[in-house]
Design a protein around this motif. Structure first.
Motif, short mmCIF file in Angstrom:
data_model
loop_
_atom_site.label_atom_id
_atom_site.label_comp_id
_atom_site.label_asym_id
_atom_site.label_seq_id
_atom_site.Cartn_x
_atom_site.Cartn_y
_atom_site.Cartn_z
N TYR A 1 0.82 -1.17 -0.02
CA TYR A 1 0.05 -0.09 -0.10
C TYR A 1 1.00 1.18 -0.09
O TYR A 1 0.37 2.30 -0.01
N LEU A 2 2.20 0.94 -0.13
CA LEU A 2 3.01 2.25 0.32
C LEU A 2 3.79 2.62 -0.98
O LEU A 2 4.25 3.72 -1.29
N LEU A 3 3.34 2.05 -2.15
CA LEU A 3 3.74 2.32 -3.46
C LEU A 3 2.96 3.30 -4.35
O LEU A 3 2.27 3.46 -5.30
N ASP A 4 3.26 4.52 -3.66
CA ASP A 4 2.41 5.76 -3.90
C ASP A 4 3.30 6.97 -4.48
O ASP A 4 4.42 7.11 -3.76
N LEU A 5 3.08 7.39 -5.59
CA LEU A 5 3.92 8.33 -6.41
C LEU A 5 3.97 9.62 -5.75
O LEU A 5 5.30 10.12 -5.43
N ASN A 6 3.02 10.11 -5.05
CA ASN A 6 3.20 11.33 -4.24
C ASN A 6 4.11 11.40 -2.90
O ASN A 6 4.89 11.98 -2.87
N ALA A 7 4.08 9.95 -2.44
CA ALA A 7 5.02 9.84 -1.22
C ALA A 7 6.41 9.43 -1.88
O ALA A 7 7.41 10.08 -0.95
N ILE A 8 6.39 9.01 -3.08
CA ILE A 8 8.02 8.84 -3.43
C ILE A 8 8.53 10.17 -3.92
O ILE A 8 9.48 10.37 -3.68
N ARG A 9 7.62 10.87 -4.54
CA ARG A 9 8.16 12.30 -4.65
C ARG A 9 8.70 13.31 -3.52
O ARG A 9 9.56 13.78 -3.54
N LYS A 10 7.97 12.80 -2.51
CA LYS A 10 8.21 13.63 -1.26
C LYS A 10 9.45 13.13 -0.73
O LYS A 10 10.37 14.05 -0.43
N ILE A 11 9.80 12.14 -0.90
CA ILE A 11 11.32 11.54 -0.34
C ILE A 11 12.32 12.02 -1.10
O ILE A 11 13.33 12.52 -0.75
N ILE A 12 12.01 12.10 -2.66
CA ILE A 12 13.22 12.62 -3.41
C ILE A 12 13.47 13.99 -3.29
O ILE A 12 14.50 14.36 -3.13
N ILE A 13 12.29 14.89 -2.89
CA ILE A 13 12.28 16.21 -2.70
C ILE A 13 13.21 16.47 -1.26
O ILE A 13 13.75 17.32 -1.12
N GLU A 14 12.71 15.74 -0.44
CA GLU A 14 13.49 15.67 0.98
C GLU A 14 14.95 15.53 0.78
O GLU A 14 15.92 16.19 1.69
N GLU A 15 15.47 14.64 -0.24
CA GLU A 15 16.97 14.33 -0.14
C GLU A 15 17.40 15.47 -1.31
O GLU A 15 18.65 15.61 -1.12
N ARG A 16 16.62 15.91 -2.29
CA ARG A 16 17.05 16.99 -3.05
C ARG A 16 15.98 18.10 -3.38
O ARG A 16 15.37 18.22 -4.25
N PRO A 17 16.26 19.05 -2.13
CA PRO A 17 15.13 20.07 -2.20
C PRO A 17 14.77 20.97 -3.35
O PRO A 17 14.00 21.61 -3.67
N LYS A 18 15.84 21.14 -4.19
CA LYS A 18 15.62 22.19 -5.41
C LYS A 18 15.34 21.23 -6.69
O LYS A 18 15.00 21.98 -7.64
N ILE A 19 14.88 20.15 -6.69
CA ILE A 19 14.60 19.49 -7.82
C ILE A 19 12.99 19.71 -8.07
O ILE A 19 12.47 20.19 -7.23
N LYS A 20 12.77 19.88 -9.35
CA LYS A 20 11.43 20.33 -9.80
C LYS A 20 10.55 19.00 -9.94
O LYS A 20 11.05 17.89 -10.35
N HIS A 21 9.29 19.37 -9.84
CA HIS A 21 8.42 18.09 -10.02
C HIS A 21 8.43 17.44 -11.28
O HIS A 21 8.16 16.30 -11.64
N GLN A 22 8.48 18.57 -12.25
CA GLN A 22 8.78 17.97 -13.67
C GLN A 22 9.83 17.26 -13.97
O GLN A 22 9.97 16.15 -14.82
N GLU A 23 10.90 17.42 -13.39
CA GLU A 23 12.29 16.83 -13.48
C GLU A 23 12.09 15.18 -13.09
O GLU A 23 12.54 14.40 -13.66
N ILE A 24 11.30 15.22 -11.66
CA ILE A 24 10.96 13.97 -11.25
C ILE A 24 10.12 13.13 -12.06
O ILE A 24 10.33 12.04 -12.46
N ASP A 25 9.03 13.77 -13.02
CA ASP A 25 8.19 12.80 -13.51
C ASP A 25 8.88 12.69 -15.03
O ASP A 25 8.52 11.51 -15.58
#
Length: 287
Positions: A112-136
């Motif tokens: 139940y944890l394989l959730d894109l928004n939660a994954i995005r948040k972890i990426i941003i926590e590690e790389r705060p300057k990254i843009k959402h579009q770059e992640i996608d």
């Protein structure tokens, strides 16, 4: 001064059976789960699901058989709720139908944890300057889901065969690295390892019943993996999370995380909308 926890026996059967006695006064409902050493993880999830229920501690019982045993002793007690993973119980027709036992609808809580928004948040926590579009642009969750289906489905059919026929061969506890190569995209199966595994299962199956064929057994289970959603339901959640953890670490140059830390952060960052069914069932039971 000795704390409440220090006064209890440590993690043995006495501890597991008696741990709720002290904490009942702090809990309106006692939640019991399978896994020892996962209290913080489950507590985080259950607090999100049941914000209006007062509880300060959840209770691991050290395996599904122990959960079933304790549940059978407390039928009708609306203050005690027993939660278990689905595992392969539905496929192998091993489900326990006791009213106070609540099954997940997927293999495990990790599914139940394989959730894109939660994954995005972890990426941003590690790389705060990254843009959402770059992640996608770098990580397409739907392509990843398809990759999971292709990578794991046949392997899980092997696991099902082993469990159904009680072949005594290690299965779901195998490390994903034994069979999978995550260093390429799409990820691939290690053919040599899987062929050796196939031969091992085939020999054990033949020794159990000479009429049984491994290919027939595998084909019998493939119907449970025909769609991506079916596959994501039945593939062990730890396999899925280990894979996605590895993928985002390499795509986004993240520091390596333990699976436990990654899982906890997903639980903390996720909305857990797919677990609403569990909240509704438990709420109806305790009322």
């Amino acid at each position: 001064m000795i704390s409440i926890e220090d006064s209890l026996p440590k993690r043995g059967k006495r501890y597991l059976k008696g741990q709720d006695i002290v904490w009942t006064q702090f809990n309106d409902i006692n939640f019991y789960v399978e896994d020892i050493e996962q209290e913080n993880f489950y507590f985080e999830i259950l607090k999100k699901l049941f914000p209006d229920i007062k509880f300060e501690r959840i209770f691991p019982l050290g395996g599904k058989p122990n959960v079933f045993t304790e549940a059978a002793l407390n039928i009708g007690n609306k203050k005690k709720v027993y939660l278990v993973d689905l595992d392969f119980d539905e496929i192998l027709n091993n489900k326990n139908c006791t009213d106070n036992v609540f099954y997940l609808e997927k293999y495990s809580i990790e599914n139940y944890l394989l959730d894109l928004n939660a994954i995005r948040k972890i990426i941003i926590e590690e790389r705060p300057k990254i843009k959402h579009q770059e992640i996608d642009n770098l990580f397409d969750i739907n392509l990843f889901y398809n990759e999971c289906q292709s990578l794991f489905s046949d392997l899980i059919c092997y696991y099902l065969t082993i469990q159904e026929h009680e072949l005594g061969i290690e299965n779901v506890k195998c490390d994903t690295a034994r069979f999978c190569n995550f260093n390429v995209t799409p990820a691939t199966i290690n053919n040599q390892q899987i062929n050796n595994y196939h031969l091992q299962i085939e020999a054990a199956l033949r020794a159990k019943n000479a009429r049984l064929k491994l290919s027939t057994q595998v084909n019998k289970y493939k119907k449970y993996f025909r769609t991506v959603q079916d596959a994501l339901k039945h593939i062990p959640g730890k396999y899925l999370l280990n894979f996605v953890k590895y993928r985002i670490e390499h795509l986004f140059n993240l520091a390596q995380m333990t699976l436990e830390s990654f899982s906890f952060r997903l639980a903390k960052n996720g909305e857990l909308l797919d677990l609403v069914f569990l909240k509704q069932r438990v709420t109806n039971y305790i009322q």
